[in-house]
Enzyme design. Structure first.
Site, PDB file in Angstrom:
ATOM      1  CG  ASP A  96      -2.959  13.325   3.523  1.00 50.38           C
ATOM      2  OD1 ASP A  96      -2.225  13.072   2.550  1.00 50.38           O
ATOM      3  OD2 ASP A  96      -3.744  12.507   4.006  1.00 50.38           O
ATOM      4  CG  HIS A 124     -10.523   4.320   2.482  1.00 49.70           C
ATOM      5  ND1 HIS A 124     -10.913   4.587   3.749  1.00 49.70           N
ATOM      6  CD2 HIS A 124      -9.243   4.754   2.390  1.00 49.70           C
ATOM      7  CE1 HIS A 124      -9.920   5.175   4.407  1.00 49.70           C
ATOM      8  NE2 HIS A 124      -8.907   5.288   3.606  1.00 49.70           N
ATOM      9  CG  HIS A 135      -1.943   1.024   1.254  1.00 52.60           C
ATOM     10  ND1 HIS A 135      -3.210   0.838   0.764  1.00 52.60           N
ATOM     11  CD2 HIS A 135      -1.899   2.310   1.700  1.00 52.60           C
ATOM     12  CE1 HIS A 135      -3.907   1.946   0.911  1.00 52.60           C
ATOM     13  NE2 HIS A 135      -3.140   2.857   1.478  1.00 52.60           N
TER      14      HIS A 135
END
Lengths: 781, 270
Positions: free
Chosen positions: A307, A125, A79
């Site tokens: 972020d 997601h 990921h």
């Protein structure tokens, strides 16, 4: 500082005193034993990777600390570091029209006009949504908003592409440990709704599919489009040595620990036990965080911003250092936490939401803090950027983490074997139906075709008051579906952005290469329907376990198609995301390269919508009798070959369609996709509150192909001057023909002498509107 | 002099840009005022006073998340921070307008619908869950009623306008001592939902939330406080009408603009 025995099995974090630094006995124990620990604790590191890490620490002549191993587990996860996908993407999709992309970090940045850029990103997601649909989907929205904001762009539009199993599945057919598709659908929609509506960003594009392949692996892909001033473009990297690390936003908690390693393995019957890996979302912490970050950027107070997403604080600090060629020295004891007694490694890897890392010059620190305070956004200063390129993390001053960010966050690359599955016989084409009107109704009721309003009207499409084309077009509350939506991002300019999605998993399942070309074709068709010029794509690549050769093969095939298409069309991929391991004990997803496309609209006053206005109808493009993956084939239990895309034709026709729309030659435009030309004509009619009278004999000699084949690279254009429009295309040697006209209150479709059907507009509309409401719940408008 | 409009905001108000631009299009000068700027917790150069403004605008959104009753937290924070100033503002008959979540705030403040012709302590009505129990975004048509509200003078009485709706808690239910009939009689109902044929109190989806009597917007006894669920701030221009490609000029005035002009004109006269 006491050094305990070392960690080789899962232990509760409060089993040892807070100040203790845990080590992993990597140098002292057999690798096999360490690997067992990695599996049990959730580091997700393979034997080979552990061997490489062991080498590294042998050179350092020390055992790693627990926090270092946790960070490596994250940094080297599929990921985070794309270890499997990167080599494939480098071969096929990287570098296409690279000059158009001004920056490529948390989001891709392209030019909007002389003074403005747009930012684009799509992200998956999937695993979180499969075990906790509401929270998983909501935090997907939260993450994508931060990706756009930290680049210095105001989020302007959201999109989501969703894939679930059939809502009609009976409980007996539900594999153990799997949540019902209806529950997942409702939970995911509610999560997106409650988060997106609360932060006030309109949801303007996307798709929902319900094929059985997604029953145990639902996919939730969320995209965002933002616009900012060029001068505010902010990079996801640290400032020079001496810059301060300011962490702003929500508190760090134990939610979302091991999120990326959870996302980098297959789901199982017991995956519900992984709920702690799902973060908790809080849009009311996010909304002011966006305001505050953009204000800080506008006042030029920040050196860089990133972020905190997958990989948490560890990846954010490491990647910002790596990008700037600097190091960091920070103290984790300063981090504001949700729970007391969190251990340093938990703080370092937690993926809690609503957090942003700012790199700030000390002279600007007070001004930054003042803005954060005014918005009631919590913040802490963690430490400084260093000349030394290692990342150092401390706990109350004691060094507990000291690694080279390139080693920790670049991760290895792996080559995996790929193997095509045995060739499949395409099977027979579907037969002509006995009753054409009933056949069309069946197509319109299909969950993949039926009206989306019962679900998607739950999203706000009009907030920010800059939506020019909503997802709903035509007469008020008729729920006609837009091909692409259009926003007018600037108050004082008529320039616009069009935004559309594309992917039909029924096609990629049968042929990942052609299916992926069809996805590109669909995005381009959608964008050109409103008169936009396609400018960039974002891809979210959802694939099965790459450690299985067939899974690897479909990934390669799909990537090859995306590269071929983008090169032919001369459009870059602005940004991308890869989600592998979408596979479980009960099956794997088909190739699912979700695509979002952005098109530039020179003047939004010239756009057209799909709803009929009462003029002549022209079909552009060739129709062929390939039915593989079509809705009509599915209904009939037939199949056929997957339709092929001719990229040259696509490029030429797309340019022509954009032009004729922008020139005002067209009063409505729509592309046949799922359900073929029959469904497309209906969809145009329902928005316009009128029927059509058409003869499809020149479309294809077979009436079934003319009605229901889902041949790509076709458009239905409505025009006041059919001759001029047809000429325009035939001059360029493209196929175009007048097929009839709009008007009346029935769909009257003939094929030469055969009157196929005459269906009342309202009756057909009722079937279409009830299709989803009936199987998912919710009202029909 | 351009009337000064304060667009009040806190965490979760998210339609402030829509309403600010709408007032600017109507000729006002509009500023964002964060609730914190009304307190001593803001740096002094950022401090604001409610009474320095001519119009108070309560924007849509989800103030404080609306996790308790919609608008309740924003209202009680306003009362704590500037309750006296709000009262003085009201006594001056300076315009206050609340759209969507802003309407919910005005109800929670007791300003709408009020009681015996005056504000009351606590809400005198409820904006409760839509009849279909969920959030929905869709266009609404509203009939402009004969009311005591001076802001709607620019509209043809009985004509209908398109304002987009986007809410979950929009069903207006008057509390004890009030009723739909009484409000209608007193000229306190400013907007009612209609269908395409102009029929009042239509069923779903034209009445998007099931408000009894199809009430979409109400005013107080003085007519200077207006609250409505649908968004005139999202139909200021033609291109914001969802059906503009069916024959509307995207550059022309949208249906919402006249409402903001009416408020600005009233504030200018006062």
């Amino acid at each position: 500082m006491s050094i305990p025995d070392g960690v080789l099995e899962p232990i509760p974090s409060d089993a040892y005193p807070e100040g203790d630094v845990q080590h992993v006995r990597l140098l002292d124990e057999p690798l096999k034993k360490i690997h067992q620990a990695s599996e049990a604790i959730g580091w997700g590191l393979s034997l080979e990777e552990l061997a490489a890490i062991k080498d590294h620490f042998q050179q350092k002549n020390r055992n790693p600390t627990l926090i270092e191993i946790e960070a490596l587990g994250q940094g080297w996860s599929e990921h985070c570091c794309y270890k499997t996908s990167k080599p494939i993407l480098r071969e096929h999709v990287f570098g296409i029209q690279e000059d158009n992309v001004l920056a490529r970090q948390d989001a891709g940045i392209l030019e909007f006009d002389d003074d403005h850029v747009y930012a684009l990103r799509i992200e998956s997601h999937n695993h979180p949504s499969a075990v906790e649909p509401y929270g998983g989907a909501a935090t997907g929205v939260g993450g994508i908003l931060r990706d756009i904001t930290c680049m210095g762009a105001q989020p302007m539009a959201l999109a989501d592409m969703l894939y679930f199993g059939p809502p009609t599945l009976t409980d007996d057919d539900l594999p153990p440990g799997t949540k019902h598709p209806r529950y997942l659908t409702q939970g995911v929609i509610a999560g997106i709704r409650d988060y997106g509506n609360r932060v006030g960003i309109p949801n303007l594009a996307g798709s929902i599919h319900f094929p059985p392949d997604y029953t145990t692996n639902c996919l939730v892909n969320v995209g965002c489009l933002g616009v900012g001033k060029k001068e505010h473009l902010t990079h996801s990297k640290s400032g020079p040595p001496g810059s301060l690390w300011i962490l702003a936003g929500g508190r760090t908690g134990r939610d979302g620990i091991h999120g990326v390693t959870f996302a980098s393995k297959e789901l199982s019957e017991d995956s519900h036990e992984d709920v702690p890996a799902v973060q908790l979302g809080d849009p009311i912490t996010k909304e002011p965080l966006i305001h505050a970050c953009l204000e800080i950027i506008e006042q030029h107070l920040v050196e860089g911003m990133k972020d905190l997403g997958g990989g948490g604080l560890s990846c954010a600090v490491g990647e910002m250092c790596e990008a700037a060629g600097v190091g960091a020295d920070i103290d984790l004891a300063h981090v504001h936490t949700k729970a007391k007694g969190m251990r340093p490694w938990e703080i370092w890897v937690s993926e809690s939401q609503e957090r942003m890392m700012l790199s700030v010059d000390p002279t600007n620190a007070d001004a930054v803090r003042e803005i954060l305070d005014l918005w009631d956004v919590e913040h802490v200063t963690l430490g400084e950027t260093t000349e030394d390129t290692n990342v150092t993390a401390r706990w109350h001053g004691d060094k507990i983490f000291d690694l080279d960010p390139i080693f920790c966050y670049e991760g290895p690359e792996v080559e995996r074997p790929a193997q095509a599955p045995p060739k499949r016989e395409p099977g027979p084409n579907p037969q002509a139906p006995n009753a054409w009107d009933k056949a069309l109704i069946r197509v319109l009721e299909d969950p993949n075709v039926a009206c989306r309003a019962p679900l998607l009207r739950q999203y706000d499409h009009t907030v920010r008051a800059s939506t020019v084309i909503e997802p709903w077009v035509g007469e008020l509350n008729a729920d006609g579906h837009a091909d692409a939506t259009v926003i007018k991002p600037l108050a004082d300019s008529w320039k616009g952005l069009a935004w559309a999605s594309g992917l039909n998993p029924a096609l990629t399942k049968l042929d990942p290469y052609q299916g992926s070309l069809n996805a590109v074709d669909e995005v381009i068709r959608n964008l050109t329907c409103v008169g936009a010029v396609p400018d960039s794509l974002a891809d979210c690549l959802n694939f099965p376990n790459p450690e299985k050769p067939e899974g690897m093969w479909i990934f390669k095939e799909s990537a090859r198609a995306l590269g071929d298409a983008a090169r032919a069309l001369e459009i870059p991929f602005a940004s991308g995301n890869v989600s592998l391991y979408n596979e479980s004990h009960a099956g794997a997803v088909p190739a699912t390269p979700s695509l979002l496309g952005v098109g530039l609209v020179e003047d939004v006053r010239d756009v057209v919508t799909s709803d009929l206005k009462g003029n002549d109808l022209v079909l552009v493009g060739e129709t062929r009798d390939r039915f593989g993956g079509s809705v009509f084939s599915k209904i009939q239990g037939a199949n056929g070959e997957v339709p092929r895309v001719d990229l040259d034709a696509l490029k030429g026709l797309a340019a022509q369609v954009s032009d004729v729309v922008a020139e005002g030659l067209v009063t409505a435009a729509h592309d046949p996709s799922e359900g073929g030309l029959g469904a497309a004509l209906f969809e145009m009619g329902i928005g316009g509150g009128m029927g059509v009278r058409v003869d499809l004999s020149q479309v294809h000699p077979s009436a079934v192909a003319a009605m229901f084949a889902e041949t790509p690279t076709r458009w239905v254009l409505e025009t006041e001057d059919a001759d001029a429009l047809v000429d325009r295309f035939t001059q360029e040697r493209f196929n175009a023909q007048r097929i009839g006209e709009a008007g009346g209150d029935s769909f009257a479709i003939a094929h030469g002498g055969d009157r196929l059907l005459s269906l009342d507009v309202d009756a057909a509309g009722d079937a279409w509107r009830s299709g989803l409401a009936r199987v998912i719940g919710g009202d029909e408008a | 002099m351009e009337p000064r409009v304060a667009v009040l905001r806190m965490e979760g108000t998210n339609n402030e840009q829509d309403i600010k631009r709408a007032f600017e299009a109507a000729g006002a000068s509009a500023s964002y005022v964060h609730i914190k700027q009304l307190t001593k917790h803001a740096p002094s150069r950022l401090r604001e006073e409610v009474l320095d403004y001519d119009v108070l605008a309560f924007p849509g959104g989800f103030s404080a998340g609306d996790y308790v009753r919609a608008g309740a937290i924003f209202a009680s924070r306003l009362e704590a921070v500037c309750g006296d100033a709000l009262e003085a503002f009201y006594e001056d008959r300076r315009p206050m307008v609340g759209i969507c979540n802003g309407f919910q705030v005005l109800v929670e403040l007791g300003l709408l619908p009020g009681e015996n012709g005056a504000p009351r302590k606590g809400p005198g009505a409820a904006l409760t869950m839509n009849e279909n129990d969920r959030y929905e975004c869709r266009p609404s048509l509203l009939r402009v009623e004969d009311s005591v509200c001076p802001f709607v003078e620019g509209y043809e009485e009985g004509g209908s306008v398109m304002f987009p709706s986007a809410h979950a808690e929009g069903r207006f239910v008057p509390g004890e001592g009030s009723s739909v009939d009484a409000l209608l009689e007193e000229g306190r109902v400013v907007f009612r939902y209609v269908d395409r044929e102009g029929r009042v109190d239509p069923g779903y989806p034209w009445n998007p939330n099931g408000s009894p009597g199809g009430i979409g917007g109400v005013t107080d006894a003085s007519g200077t406080v207006l609250g409505l669920m649908p968004h005139p701030d999202r139909s200021v221009w033609g291109f914001q009408h969802p059906d503009w490609t069916r024959g509307l000029d995207p550059e022309e005035r949208g249906d919402g603009l006249a409402l903001f002009e009416g408020i600005v004109a009233y504030a200018g006269e006062a």
